[in-house]
Design a protein around this motif. Sequence first.
Motif, mmCIF file in Angstrom:
data_model
loop_
_atom_site.group_PDB
_atom_site.id
_atom_site.type_symbol
_atom_site.label_atom_id
_atom_site.label_comp_id
_atom_site.label_asym_id
_atom_site.label_seq_id
_atom_site.Cartn_x
_atom_site.Cartn_y
_atom_site.Cartn_z
ATOM 1 N N MET A 1 0.843 -1.175 0.000
ATOM 2 C CA MET A 1 0.000 0.000 0.000
ATOM 3 C C MET A 1 0.893 1.244 0.000
ATOM 4 N N ARG A 2 0.472 2.251 -0.725
ATOM 5 C CA ARG A 2 1.174 3.536 -0.767
ATOM 6 C C ARG A 2 0.411 4.515 0.127
ATOM 7 N N ILE A 3 1.075 4.979 1.182
ATOM 8 C CA ILE A 3 0.454 5.870 2.146
ATOM 9 C C ILE A 3 1.107 7.244 2.065
ATOM 10 N N ALA A 4 0.301 8.274 1.851
ATOM 11 C CA ALA A 4 0.805 9.643 1.879
ATOM 12 C C ALA A 4 0.712 10.137 3.317
ATOM 13 N N HIS A 26 4.778 1.498 1.404
ATOM 14 C CA HIS A 26 5.582 2.559 0.821
ATOM 15 C C HIS A 26 4.968 3.882 1.262
ATOM 16 N N VAL A 27 5.804 4.811 1.701
ATOM 17 C CA VAL A 27 5.321 6.094 2.207
ATOM 18 C C VAL A 27 5.740 7.220 1.275
ATOM 19 N N ILE A 28 4.786 8.071 0.948
ATOM 20 C CA ILE A 28 5.066 9.329 0.264
ATOM 21 C C ILE A 28 5.076 10.377 1.377
ATOM 22 N N ARG A 61 -1.135 9.765 -6.047
ATOM 23 C CA ARG A 61 -0.218 8.627 -6.058
ATOM 24 C C ARG A 61 -0.425 7.686 -4.876
ATOM 25 N N ALA A 62 -1.330 8.026 -3.953
ATOM 26 C CA ALA A 62 -1.480 7.262 -2.717
ATOM 27 C C ALA A 62 -2.775 6.459 -2.681
#
Length: 84
Positions: A1-4, A26-28, A61-62
């Motif tokens: 998962m992409r987390i902002a 993955h962190v933004i 992107r998140a």
Amino acid sequence: MRIAVIGATGMVGTRIVTEATSRDHHVIAASRTPQHQPRSGVTSTQADASNAIDLAPVLERADAAVLTVRVVPGEEDAFITVIE
């Protein structure tokens, strides 16, 4: 998962970034003054939480977003227009 994580360099934001990456997300990491030290699973980016134009590409992107910034008392509604 992409987390902002918006406000990623603050007291709460840094803890959330650490926890999320420890769980293999993955962190933004978005903040007004990003830290560009290479870190596995983290992409740092400059963004002002009160500016919808700054936040739009981060949020696109998140998969999920966490807002960790402190709001000035009485101005809580300002963020509603930014994230709608």
